[in-house]
Design an enzyme around this catalytic site. Structure first.
Site, PDB file in Angstrom:
ATOM      1  CD  GLU A 286      -8.641   4.444  -2.026  1.00  0.00           C
ATOM      2  OE1 GLU A 286      -9.459   3.804  -1.161  1.00  0.00           O
ATOM      3  OE2 GLU A 286      -8.292   4.867  -1.467  1.00  0.00           O
TER       4      GLU A 286
ATOM      5  CG  ASP B  46      -2.073   0.700   0.715  1.00  0.00           C
ATOM      6  OD1 ASP B  46      -2.406   1.153   0.319  1.00  0.00           O
ATOM      7  OD2 ASP B  46      -2.604  -0.306   1.154  1.00  0.00           O
TER       8      ASP B  46
ATOM      9  CG  HIS C 158      -8.728  -1.373   4.911  1.00  0.00           C
ATOM     10  ND1 HIS C 158      -8.272  -1.180   3.225  1.00  0.00           N
ATOM     11  CD2 HIS C 158      -8.313   0.151   5.255  1.00  0.00           C
ATOM     12  CE1 HIS C 158      -7.847  -0.207   2.688  1.00  0.00           C
ATOM     13  NE2 HIS C 158      -8.018   0.794   3.516  1.00  0.00           N
ATOM     14  CG  ASP C 159     -10.917   2.439   3.616  1.00  0.00           C
ATOM     15  OD1 ASP C 159     -11.106   2.286   5.209  1.00  0.00           O
ATOM     16  OD2 ASP C 159     -10.729   2.581   3.099  1.00  0.00           O
TER      17      ASP C 159
ATOM     18  CG  ASP D  90      -4.070   5.546   0.150  1.00  0.00           C
ATOM     19  OD1 ASP D  90      -4.984   5.226   0.758  1.00  0.00           O
ATOM     20  OD2 ASP D  90      -4.439   6.761   1.603  1.00  0.00           O
TER      21      ASP D  90
HETATM   22  O1  TEU Z   1      -9.298   5.974   1.514  1.00  0.00           O
HETATM   23  C1  TEU Z   1     -10.184   6.318   0.990  1.00  0.00           C
HETATM   24  C2  TEU Z   1     -11.473   6.772   1.801  1.00  0.00           C
HETATM   25  O2  TEU Z   1     -11.565   7.958   0.491  1.00  0.00           O
HETATM   26  C3  TEU Z   1     -11.848   6.480   2.290  1.00  0.00           C
HETATM   27  O3  TEU Z   1     -12.195   7.179   3.277  1.00  0.00           O
HETATM   28  C4  TEU Z   1     -13.153   6.063   1.958  1.00  0.00           C
HETATM   29  O4  TEU Z   1     -13.290   7.463   1.941  1.00  0.00           O
HETATM   30  C5  TEU Z   1     -13.809   5.992   3.310  1.00  0.00           C
HETATM   31  O5  TEU Z   1     -13.564   4.550   3.858  1.00  0.00           O
HETATM   32  C6  TEU Z   1     -15.661   5.623   3.100  1.00  0.00           C
HETATM   33  O6  TEU Z   1     -15.995   5.605   4.777  1.00  0.00           O
HETATM   34  C7  TEU Z   1      -8.357   5.303   1.568  1.00  0.00           C
HETATM   35  C8  TEU Z   1      -8.318   4.069   2.612  1.00  0.00           C
HETATM   36  O7  TEU Z   1      -8.564   2.985   1.737  1.00  0.00           O
HETATM   37  C9  TEU Z   1      -8.097   4.465   3.917  1.00  0.00           C
HETATM   38  O8  TEU Z   1      -8.387   3.479   5.354  1.00  0.00           O
HETATM   39  C10 TEU Z   1      -7.419   6.056   4.361  1.00  0.00           C
HETATM   40  O9  TEU Z   1      -7.970   5.962   6.161  1.00  0.00           O
HETATM   41  C11 TEU Z   1      -7.685   7.395   4.030  1.00  0.00           C
HETATM   42  O10 TEU Z   1      -7.128   5.983   2.289  1.00  0.00           O
HETATM   43  C12 TEU Z   1      -6.061   8.202   3.399  1.00  0.00           C
HETATM   44  O11 TEU Z   1      -5.519   7.885   3.762  1.00  0.00           O
END
Ligand code: TEU
Length: 542
Positions: A243, A96, A317-318, A191
């Protein structure tokens, strides 16, 4: 050469996979221990969420050193051993790369704060903030020390956005990718990479088009080309995914077009917002099947026709667990989990499995706000209380929507702490672990089904490479598509509800061959009855 379309990626949240030291945090040695399990499943690549030194304000997405290992997870020797051992199973790693921002504890930010102009130009500093909001709530600008200026942070205030306009920043980040390539890493996940292109003059977000002023800027494509050329593009067998926050098909086609040399594929999230009320995550409504189906069809068809490539996924994970969002888990957990799996693994794109998905893990069902640790959930809870929701209403929404839902420790067996740790887990174990765990599920319905899907993709070019065409587009209950390659055709029917449904079958499929189903087959005919959450894949005859 391009990347191998037969590959399947498995995502591990290292903090929650397997703890071998008893500190309550998963580690790299835990991943080494589980490689035989992953080899049995049949996956090709492991995407690891960040394990670098970090103050953990956003669970590692706030990186303070891009080329080292957070001691909680192990050492560089462990990392090298992990890569080498995985190679003996033909498994590669995808790391990542969090390049939109770094932690405010990173030495670049610290030097900038101390007044070094070279490093101040690594960040986005302005005298006057715009109206941009942090994705985690509140303004996206915070005071830069006592200089009177503000620095931009699209996420937490400890995640300072990097200034990609500065060639020195780009060079440093390209070096990071090359450092890990040097360690044998073949895959990279970038990311929020479509947010890296900020204009020199920053403007407030336009109210009417709903699209933030910093998303998918044309310059992002140029940056990606530079990144590709300076690093992973030099490896024939690299596989990369970007992403993409709030992106468009048009942009994803460009990001993933082979001849543009940007990325192998993109993640988009539109299909995981179909249970957002008016686009708002912190709300509770049933998912909208029509929108989900239309999104899959529109993206599937356009990407196929124009030769783009998507990452296919239900979980990460989000996201809360897809089973809790889309399936009647009380009655049909096995059927629902296998149907969801087939609906993407038989589709066009690269499937990603998020740890625990292959055994049908569920949201943890926490009882109290004290059990949540994610910064986004904690901020959202406060925001909801301020907006007048009761504590109970706010907790109900957090329970359904928190990112912690997928971050709970992997459930290996029914012993204390689900076999994840001998210590106190950093995040509580989900309530279901005694019923749902690897030991039990390995001979259950879901895990073997995933194995079969992965095997089929490897064996059948039709699945790995075939085109995508929507089928039964008007159905209010099934999401169906056809794949085609060199005259071979596959129809995949997915019943998204717990009710039976009878549909007509085109003649080519009436005497076709059932390739896969999550029910015993009743045979094919002019019509076919789909059982609750049934998935049925039929190869056309001739
Ligand atoms: O996530 C990007 C992101 O846009 C997410 O925060 C999404 O909007 C949110 O989870 C929806 O509820 C990436 C990573 O996957 C995340 O874990 C990080 O917190 C974020 O970037 C910041 O680096």
């Amino acid at each position: 050469m391009t990347f191998d379309k037969r590959k399947v990626v498995y995502q591990i949240y290292p903090k929650s996979y397997k703890d071998t030291t008893g500190n309550g945090v998963g580690d790299l040695r835990g991943i080494i221990e589980k490689l035989p399990y992953l080899a049995d499943l049949g996956i090709d690549m492991i995407w690891l969420n960040p394990f670098y030194p970090s103050p953990q304000r956003d669970n590692g997405y706030d990186i303070s050193d891009y080329t080292a290992i957070n001691p909680d997870f192990g050492t560089m020797d462990d990392f090298e051993e992990m890569v080498a051992t995985a190679k003996t199973y033909n498994i590669d790693f995808m790391l990542d790369m969090v390049f939109n921002h770094c932690s405010t504890e990173h030495e670049w930010f610290q030097k900038a704060l101390a007044g070094d102009p070279y490093y101040q130009d690594f960040f986005i500093l302005r005298d006057t903030p715009t109206d941009w909001q942090s994705k985690f709530g509140g303004s996206a600008w915070s005071p830069f020390g006592n200089t009177g200026q503000y620095y931009l942070h699209l996420f937490d205030k400890t995640q300072a956005d990097l200034n990609w306009r500065n060639p020195n920043v780009r060079e440093e980040l390209f070096k990071v990718v090359n450092f890990w390539r040097g360690k044998g890493v073949k895959g990279f996940r970038f990311d929020v990479i479509n947010l890296i292109g900020k204009d020199e003059i920053l403007i407030d977000c336009p109210v009417d088009d709903g699209k933030p002023a910093y998303t998918d800027k044309p310059i992002v494509h140029d940056y990606l080309k530079m990144l590709n050329q300076a690093s992973f593009g030099q490896d024939d067998d690299s596989m990369t995914v970007g992403e993409m926050s709030s992106t468009t098909i048009e942009n994803c086609l460009l990001y993933s077009a082979e001849d543009r040399h940007e990325l192998s594929m993109t993640f988009n999230f539109h299909h995981l917002k179909v249970d957002y009320k008016d686009g708002q995550k912190w709300s509770l409504i049933p998912f909208d099947f029509e929108t989900l189906k239309d999104l899959f069809h529109t993206w599937g068809e356009k990407m196929s026709k124009a030769n783009g490539w998507s990452a296919l996924f239900w979980n990460n994970h989000d996201q809360p667990r897809a089973l809790n969002r889309f399936i009647d888990i009380k009655n049909f957990r096995n059927e629902g989990a296998t149907m969801l799996a087939a609906s993407i693994h038989l589709s066009r794109g690269t499937p990603y499995i998020y740890m625990g998905e292959e055994i049908g893990m569920l949201d943890p069902d926490f009882d109290s706000m004290d059990d949540y640790v994610d910064v986004e959930s904690i901020n959202a809870y406060q925001m909801m209380l301020e907006q007048g929701k009761t504590a109970e209403e706010a907790l109900d929404i957090i329970k359904a929507k928190s990112r912690d839902n997928s971050r709970t420790p992997m459930q290996w067996d029914d012993s204390a702490n689900a076999g994840f740790t001998t210590g106190t887990p950093w995040l509580k174990i989900g309530k279901s672990y005694q019923d749902i765990n690897v030991e039990k599920e390995i001979s259950g319905k879901i895990y073997p089904f995933y194995k079969e899907l992965i095997r089929l993709r490897k064996e059948m070019p039709l699945i790995a490479e075939g085109s995508y065409r929507p089928a039964y587009r008007d159905s209010r209950q099934i999401y169906a598509f056809e794949r085609e390659l060199n005259g071979e055709r596959l129809l995949v029917l997915n019943n998204f509800y717990g009710e039976v449904l009878t549909v007509d079958l085109a003649s080519a499929y009436q005497n076709g061959q059932v390739l896969l189903s999550n029910y015993e087959s009743d045979g094919l005919g002019k019509t076919i009855t789909l059982k609750p959450y049934q998935t049925l894949a039929i190869l056309a005859k001739g």
